[in-house]
Structures are given as C-alpha cells and as structure tokens.
Design a protein around this motif. Structure first.
Motif, PDB file in Angstrom:
ATOM      1  N   UNK A   1       0.828  -1.206   0.000  1.00  0.00           N
ATOM      2  CA  UNK A   1       0.000   0.000   0.000  1.00  0.00           C
ATOM      3  C   UNK A   1       0.862   1.256   0.000  1.00  0.00           C
ATOM      4  N   UNK A   2       0.394   2.268  -0.690  1.00  0.00           N
ATOM      5  CA  UNK A   2       1.065   3.571  -0.700  1.00  0.00           C
ATOM      6  C   UNK A   2      -0.012   4.648  -0.609  1.00  0.00           C
ATOM      7  N   UNK A   3      -0.687   4.735   0.540  1.00  0.00           N
ATOM      8  CA  UNK A   3      -1.823   5.666   0.650  1.00  0.00           C
ATOM      9  C   UNK A   3      -1.381   7.125   0.681  1.00  0.00           C
ATOM     10  N   UNK A   4      -2.231   7.977   0.122  1.00  0.00           N
ATOM     11  CA  UNK A   4      -2.045   9.415   0.272  1.00  0.00           C
ATOM     12  C   UNK A   4      -2.546   9.876   1.634  1.00  0.00           C
ATOM     13  N   UNK A   5      -3.604   9.236   2.123  1.00  0.00           N
ATOM     14  CA  UNK A   5      -4.217   9.626   3.382  1.00  0.00           C
ATOM     15  C   UNK A   5      -4.741   8.384   4.095  1.00  0.00           C
ATOM     16  N   UNK A   6      -4.660   8.401   5.421  1.00  0.00           N
ATOM     17  CA  UNK A   6      -5.174   7.316   6.251  1.00  0.00           C
ATOM     18  C   UNK A   6      -6.269   7.893   7.145  1.00  0.00           C
ATOM     19  N   UNK A   7      -7.427   7.249   7.116  1.00  0.00           N
ATOM     20  CA  UNK A   7      -8.547   7.628   7.972  1.00  0.00           C
ATOM     21  C   UNK A   7      -8.740   6.490   8.972  1.00  0.00           C
ATOM     22  N   UNK A   8      -8.361   6.742  10.221  1.00  0.00           N
ATOM     23  CA  UNK A   8      -8.329   5.688  11.233  1.00  0.00           C
ATOM     24  C   UNK A   8      -9.612   5.704  12.061  1.00  0.00           C
ATOM     25  N   UNK A   9     -10.490   4.726  11.762  1.00  0.00           N
ATOM     26  CA  UNK A   9     -11.764   4.609  12.466  1.00  0.00           C
ATOM     27  C   UNK A   9     -11.882   3.316  13.270  1.00  0.00           C
ATOM     28  N   UNK A  10     -10.969   2.360  13.078  1.00  0.00           N
ATOM     29  CA  UNK A  10     -11.071   1.080  13.781  1.00  0.00           C
ATOM     30  C   UNK A  10     -11.029   1.316  15.286  1.00  0.00           C
ATOM     31  N   UNK A  11     -11.996   0.759  16.007  1.00  0.00           N
ATOM     32  CA  UNK A  11     -12.081   1.022  17.442  1.00  0.00           C
ATOM     33  C   UNK A  11     -13.110   0.103  18.090  1.00  0.00           C
ATOM     34  N   UNK A  12     -13.021   0.001  19.422  1.00  0.00           N
ATOM     35  CA  UNK A  12     -14.139  -0.499  20.221  1.00  0.00           C
ATOM     36  C   UNK A  12     -14.948   0.758  20.519  1.00  0.00           C
ATOM     37  N   UNK A  13     -16.141   0.855  19.952  1.00  0.00           N
ATOM     38  CA  UNK A  13     -16.804   2.156  19.838  1.00  0.00           C
ATOM     39  C   UNK A  13     -17.982   2.372  20.775  1.00  0.00           C
ATOM     40  N   UNK A  14     -18.158   1.542  21.788  1.00  0.00           N
ATOM     41  CA  UNK A  14     -19.345   1.662  22.630  1.00  0.00           C
ATOM     42  C   UNK A  14     -18.984   1.737  24.112  1.00  0.00           C
ATOM     43  N   UNK A  15     -19.756   2.531  24.855  1.00  0.00           N
ATOM     44  CA  UNK A  15     -19.488   2.730  26.277  1.00  0.00           C
ATOM     45  C   UNK A  15     -19.791   1.475  27.093  1.00  0.00           C
ATOM     46  N   UNK A  16     -20.984   0.936  26.946  1.00  0.00           N
ATOM     47  CA  UNK A  16     -21.395  -0.159  27.833  1.00  0.00           C
ATOM     48  C   UNK A  16     -20.528  -1.417  27.691  1.00  0.00           C
ATOM     49  N   UNK A  17     -20.157  -1.850  26.469  1.00  0.00           N
ATOM     50  CA  UNK A  17     -19.253  -2.999  26.379  1.00  0.00           C
ATOM     51  C   UNK A  17     -17.884  -2.752  27.001  1.00  0.00           C
ATOM     52  N   UNK A  18     -17.498  -1.484  27.149  1.00  0.00           N
ATOM     53  CA  UNK A  18     -16.188  -1.211  27.741  1.00  0.00           C
ATOM     54  C   UNK A  18     -16.148  -1.594  29.219  1.00  0.00           C
TER      55      UNK A  18
END
Length: 385
Positions: free
Chosen positions: A89-106
């Motif tokens: 890969x040779x990206x121009x831009x990286x958009x980082x959205x990968x996450x554990x995204x919820x309060x209650x499961x935390x």
C-alpha cells in the motif's frame, strides 16, 4: 443547489478523485458509510478491519462494502499482522476509524477496549510513519474524550481530556497517543500531518449496535415489542452519520493541502446548539418518523446499569470558522433520513448500496444550516491562524 453545498461537493471531488485512501475499520458503521462515499468521489479505497459476520445485520453487509473496495483483514492490536495487511500500500491519506466504539461494552471488556483504542492507534500510526507516500492521517476519537464535568456549556478543543468509564478514558488516551506521535515523528511542515476528529452521537441507516437508541427502537418495531429507554433526560450532540464524515473528509483535504500543518490538531464536529436534544426527544422523533407500527416507549433504568454521562455537548465553532464545515441537517431531518433507510432495508428487494449512495448525494446537495454565527467563531479562527 446552494453555493455552500456546491462548494462541499466540488472540494471533496477535487481532493479525493484518484487519491489512494486507507480506511481502518471500514466494515463498521461509520467506516462503511465513509468508504462508500469515498468510492463515489472516485478514490482508490483500501480497508483494514477484523473479520465480519457474513450474516450480521449491519450497514457494511447491506451495501457489500467488502466487495466494493480492496478489503483486507487484520487486528490493529497485532503489529505484525497490521504491517502484513499494509503490504504494497502507498496511501495518500489514512482515515483511522477502527475502534471499540461503545461505552457499555467497555465495562465488560475494559482491557480489550484500551488495547484496541490506545495500543491499536499506536500500531496504526507507527505503520503510517513508515509509509513515504502518506500525506495526512485523521484519527477519529469521540466527544467522550473530554473530562466530562456535565457542565451546561459545550466542550471546546482546548478543554481537558479524561473519562470516568473505560471507553471514554480510552478515547482521551487515543488523543494523547496521536499528539505524542505528531510531536515525535510528524514534525516536518512539508511531511505527513496528523489531526484528530471528535464527533457526537451519530444516527443513520444500518447501525445495528446493541444498546444504541435508534437500533434498539428499530429492533423493537420489527419485533412488535415496546422499547425501554434507560436515560430519557440525557442530552447528547445527535447528528446524522454523514455530518461528521463530511468533517473528516474536509479535514483530510486541508491536511493534504498547502500549509497542512496548520490543521494538525484536534477538531470537534457536532450539531447546532438548538439540536442538542435529550434521549426522550430523539425517541419521539423516531416514533413520529416511523408512523404506523412504531413501538411503545417505556422509560426505566435497571439498578445494575453502568454509569453514563447525563449531559455532553460540543462546541464546533472552530470547524465552522476554519474548515468551512457546518451541519446540513436538523435533528428531525436526520431522524427522517435514518428511518427512510431502515424502511427500505426492511422492504427486502431494495438495492441498499444504490439507495445509500443516493442518500449521500442528497446530503451533499442539501443546503447548509442557517444557524447564526456563534460568538466564539472569530476567536477560534484567530487561534488557528
């Protein structure tokens, strides 16, 4: 089409057409909407995410996002696996959205939450600093990254970070990780730039998360059962998912442009002040938009429910003044647009990729909000000059 709407569409098309974009978490709710939008703009999109449930009821599956883009599988907590997924890969831009995204499961999995949101972000940024092609990174965190004192005024980007629950604390830590990498490895004014994006509670078609207001109401509607609302008086910065995504894309465009380092900082993307609504008001908007067959709303909180903040709002005047970003939909319009999506998905036969792409196009053409300029806009602009 309004001048503001035309400007947004033209800016994004001119910026992203032909660009190589890496999206982490592209199979998630926000990530899949973002990837679909980037494809519509003519970008070359690669996504890296965990394996998905092929039968799971979610937006990414409904629109076939894994077939639409270069789909790669890796756990961002695993440095070697992520590096292997980035091979070639040779990206121009990286958009980082990968996450554990919820309060209650935390609360149930705090270590996993910190590992994904904090260590995972460090893994992604460490990989990016070894990518000579990269010109920009947008790290998506959350409005919950702030040390929430439940004040009656909106949080600004200069307010203290923190968090009383594992999820919120992990997002505050994510901000610190991004800042540390920015100051340690991304200091060249002509090199790759890192910014963070903090958005409020999003709604939109295809969200299937548990313990989320709109998905819970839709599930209750389809099952013909009442829906229980835990915290009807809690106030959140509600907005359609496309609102912050437009902010992320505009921010990425600025980072890749001239004087990109000027924009390498934290940014809030929230609704207009009049759209800071409580949970009960949003629930009633959903019931009204659904019409016949909508579920009965029951209010009640169990004694064992974990703590959730009662008041949280964002001040987005800096994004309005400096990036030219502004909300396009009222809360009522955002709810109607979301309900339209779920109704079509329930119709069994609608091409949801085409329907979703049409919603993106309609959103891009929608006039911007006519909310009066907030007094702090001039100060925000001066602070970023």
């Amino acid at each position: 089409m309004s001048e503001g709407a035309a400007s947004l569409g033209q800016t994004l098309a001119d910026t992203y057409r032909g660009k190589r974009v890496l999206v982490t978490g592209h199979t998630g709710f926000k990530g899949a909407w973002l990837s679909l939008w980037l494809k519509a703009l003519g970008a070359e999109v690669t996504g890296i995410a965990l394996p998905t449930d092929p039968d799971g009821p979610d937006f990414g599956r409904e629109v076939g996002i894994t077939e639409l883009i270069d789909h790669r599988i890796a756990d961002i907590r695993d440095e070697r696996a992520f590096a292997e997924a980035c091979a070639g890969l040779a990206p121009d831009i990286v958009l980082h959205l990968a996450a554990q995204a919820l309060v209650r499961p935390s609360y149930a999995a705090p270590v996993e939450t910190f590992a994904t949101n904090v260590t995972g972000t460090a893994v992604v940024l460490d990989a990016v600093r070894r990518m000579p092609s990269a010109r920009a990174v947008v790290v998506v965190t959350s409005d919950k990254c702030y040390d929430n004192r439940e004040w009656h005024w909106a949080y600004r980007e200069t307010d203290a970070l923190g968090g009383a629950d594992p999820y919120s604390a992990s997002k505050g830590c994510t901000e610190l990780v991004a800042e540390a990498f920015r100051r340690s490895f991304f200091t060249d004014p002509k090199g790759c730039q890192i910014a963070t994006a903090r958005a409020g509670n999003v709604i939109g078609g295809g969200d299937a998360s548990l313990d989320r207001l709109l998905p819970d109401i839709v599930r209750a509607t389809l099952a013909g059962q009442p829906v229980t609302i835990r915290n009807p008086a809690s106030v959140r910065p509600w907005q359609h998912v496309l609102e912050p995504l437009a902010g992320y894309l505009l921010l990425g465009a600025r980072l890749m442009g001239e004087n990109g380092q000027r924009y390498a900082q934290g940014w809030n993307f929230g609704p207009s002040a009049e759209d800071f609504l409580d949970v009960e008001a949003i629930a009633q908007h959903v019931v009204a938009a659904w019409g016949e067959g909508a579920p009965r709303i029951v209010f009640g909180k169990r004694p064992d429910d974990p703590h959730e903040a009662g008041l949280l709002t964002l001040d987005s005047s800096k994004a309005r003044a400096v990036l030219g970003w502004t909300p396009r939909l009222s809360t009522a319009e955002a709810v109607r647009m979301s309900v339209e999506w779920y109704r079509e998905a329930c119709a069994h036969g609608t091409d949801m990729r085409a329907f979703s792409a049409a919603q993106i196009a309609r959103f891009s053409e929608h006039p911007t909000s006519l909310t009066p300029r907030q007094p702090s806009i001039e100060r925000a602009a001066a602070a970023c000059a």
